[in-house]
Design a protein around this motif. Sequence first.
Motif, mmCIF file in Angstrom:
data_model
loop_
_atom_site.group_PDB
_atom_site.id
_atom_site.type_symbol
_atom_site.label_atom_id
_atom_site.label_comp_id
_atom_site.label_asym_id
_atom_site.label_seq_id
_atom_site.Cartn_x
_atom_site.Cartn_y
_atom_site.Cartn_z
ATOM 1 N N THR A 228 0.871 -1.487 -0.108
ATOM 2 C CA THR A 228 -0.446 0.200 -0.201
ATOM 3 C C THR A 228 1.004 0.932 -0.270
ATOM 4 O OG1 THR A 228 -1.739 -0.898 0.915
ATOM 5 C CG2 THR A 228 -1.836 1.178 1.585
ATOM 6 N N ARG A 229 1.375 1.025 1.016
ATOM 7 C CA ARG A 229 2.725 2.663 0.805
ATOM 8 C C ARG A 229 4.638 2.191 0.327
ATOM 9 N NH1 ARG A 229 1.850 6.127 5.901
ATOM 10 N NH2 ARG A 229 -0.360 6.060 5.728
ATOM 11 N N ILE A 230 4.906 2.935 0.430
ATOM 12 C CA ILE A 230 6.472 2.727 0.181
ATOM 13 C C ILE A 230 6.500 2.159 2.004
ATOM 14 C CG2 ILE A 230 8.676 3.792 0.052
ATOM 15 C CD1 ILE A 230 7.080 5.767 -1.821
ATOM 16 N N SER A 231 7.928 1.399 2.067
ATOM 17 C CA SER A 231 8.410 0.678 3.042
ATOM 18 C C SER A 231 9.700 0.512 2.918
ATOM 19 C CB SER A 231 7.288 -0.858 2.755
ATOM 20 O OG SER A 231 7.421 -1.519 4.385
ATOM 21 N N VAL A 232 10.145 1.405 3.943
ATOM 22 C CA VAL A 232 11.623 1.875 4.364
ATOM 23 C C VAL A 232 12.044 0.761 5.715
ATOM 24 C CG1 VAL A 232 13.484 3.281 4.793
ATOM 25 C CG2 VAL A 232 11.536 3.915 3.048
ATOM 26 N N PRO A 233 13.545 0.065 5.335
ATOM 27 C CA PRO A 233 13.626 -0.813 6.677
ATOM 28 C C PRO A 233 14.523 0.039 7.868
ATOM 29 C CG PRO A 233 14.592 -1.390 4.207
ATOM 30 C CD PRO A 233 13.773 -0.789 3.951
ATOM 31 N N GLU A 234 14.075 0.341 9.489
ATOM 32 C CA GLU A 234 13.992 0.990 10.034
ATOM 33 C C GLU A 234 15.699 1.535 9.802
ATOM 34 O OE1 GLU A 234 13.302 1.351 14.094
ATOM 35 O OE2 GLU A 234 14.167 -0.271 14.320
ATOM 36 N N PRO A 235 16.964 1.247 9.803
ATOM 37 C CA PRO A 235 17.958 1.527 9.740
ATOM 38 C C PRO A 235 17.773 2.340 8.444
ATOM 39 C CG PRO A 235 18.348 -1.223 9.669
ATOM 40 C CD PRO A 235 16.956 -1.164 9.925
ATOM 41 N N LEU A 236 18.070 2.361 7.359
ATOM 42 C CA LEU A 236 17.730 3.060 6.363
ATOM 43 C C LEU A 236 17.306 4.029 6.842
ATOM 44 C CD1 LEU A 236 18.455 3.540 3.351
ATOM 45 C CD2 LEU A 236 17.089 2.979 2.305
ATOM 46 N N ALA A 237 15.461 3.891 7.412
ATOM 47 C CA ALA A 237 15.466 5.143 7.498
ATOM 48 C C ALA A 237 16.015 5.974 8.137
ATOM 49 C CB ALA A 237 13.949 4.928 8.112
ATOM 50 N N GLN A 238 16.431 5.717 9.349
ATOM 51 C CA GLN A 238 17.770 6.361 10.634
ATOM 52 C C GLN A 238 18.336 7.021 9.518
ATOM 53 O OE1 GLN A 238 18.734 3.491 13.386
ATOM 54 N NE2 GLN A 238 16.534 3.468 14.552
ATOM 55 N N ARG A 239 19.343 6.186 8.708
ATOM 56 C CA ARG A 239 20.079 6.881 7.909
ATOM 57 C C ARG A 239 19.971 7.816 6.825
ATOM 58 N NH1 ARG A 239 22.132 1.631 6.741
ATOM 59 N NH2 ARG A 239 21.411 1.831 4.824
ATOM 60 N N ASN B 43 9.790 0.386 8.330
ATOM 61 C CA ASN B 43 9.083 -1.442 9.104
ATOM 62 C C ASN B 43 10.808 -1.027 9.697
ATOM 63 O OD1 ASN B 43 8.930 -4.148 9.452
ATOM 64 N ND2 ASN B 43 7.944 -3.863 7.384
ATOM 65 N N PRO B 44 11.012 -1.791 10.862
ATOM 66 C CA PRO B 44 11.610 -2.085 12.282
ATOM 67 C C PRO B 44 11.732 -3.508 11.981
ATOM 68 C CG PRO B 44 10.098 -1.324 13.376
ATOM 69 C CD PRO B 44 9.087 -1.738 12.061
ATOM 70 N N GLY B 45 11.029 -4.920 11.082
ATOM 71 C CA GLY B 45 11.149 -5.977 11.031
ATOM 72 C C GLY B 45 11.981 -6.190 9.567
ATOM 73 N N MET B 46 12.335 -5.002 8.821
ATOM 74 C CA MET B 46 12.633 -5.550 6.762
ATOM 75 C C MET B 46 13.837 -5.698 6.858
ATOM 76 S SD MET B 46 11.004 -3.041 3.824
ATOM 77 C CE MET B 46 11.135 -3.055 2.491
ATOM 78 N N PRO B 47 14.807 -6.623 6.675
ATOM 79 C CA PRO B 47 15.951 -6.633 6.466
ATOM 80 C C PRO B 47 16.491 -6.328 5.732
ATOM 81 C CG PRO B 47 15.047 -9.153 6.218
ATOM 82 C CD PRO B 47 13.725 -8.257 6.393
ATOM 83 N N GLY B 48 18.002 -5.843 5.433
ATOM 84 C CA GLY B 48 18.727 -5.315 3.773
ATOM 85 C C GLY B 48 18.316 -3.507 4.044
ATOM 86 N N ASP B 49 18.794 -3.144 3.324
ATOM 87 C CA ASP B 49 18.906 -1.866 3.147
ATOM 88 C C ASP B 49 17.160 -1.420 1.337
ATOM 89 O OD1 ASP B 49 19.930 -0.352 4.655
ATOM 90 O OD2 ASP B 49 21.631 -0.207 3.246
#
Length: 172
Positions: free
Chosen positions: A86-97, A140-146
């Motif tokens: 439904t939306r763009i989903s960004v892994p949490e570590p990438l979102a922080q960067r 998404n905190p549970g999404m692995p990778g970048d």
Amino acid sequence: MTDFDAKSRNGGRLMWFAAWLSLLALLVLGFDGWLERQYNPNSELRALSVDGKAEVVLQRNRAGHYVAPGLINGQPVQFLVDTGATRISVPEPLAQRLGLRAGFATRVTTANGMATVYDTQLDEVRLGAILIRNVPGNINPGMPGDMVLLGMSFMKDLELVQRGETLTLRLH
């Protein structure tokens, strides 16, 4: 055998070793580039405009996915086109960067089951010549990778045409 002959023979062996090592390095680099092109045949997107409308043509990768480089808020990311998101989903570590701010927590259904994600707002999302501002997204905190899932919050204003091994996205 003289001392000179032994040094000469050792020097020759060293040269053969260096030559084989150089050949191996070239093969590894070539194979790595080939693998990257198989995974992401869209690594160099060109800006296209057809009838004054921004357009991107993506090639399907070997796994059948459409992967492409893009920008979120001016910073480079790798997108995986996901029309089921439904939306763009960004892994949490990438979102922080990227400096994204997490908003309200929301429960969503993903391909891996239920997950808690956090609402965020993306100021700009660019895929080739297509630029869309103020796009809703999820962290998404549970999404692995970048890899960023490029969901329908970005693609809702696009015309999508899939033919054979290509997907054409055109801004309305």
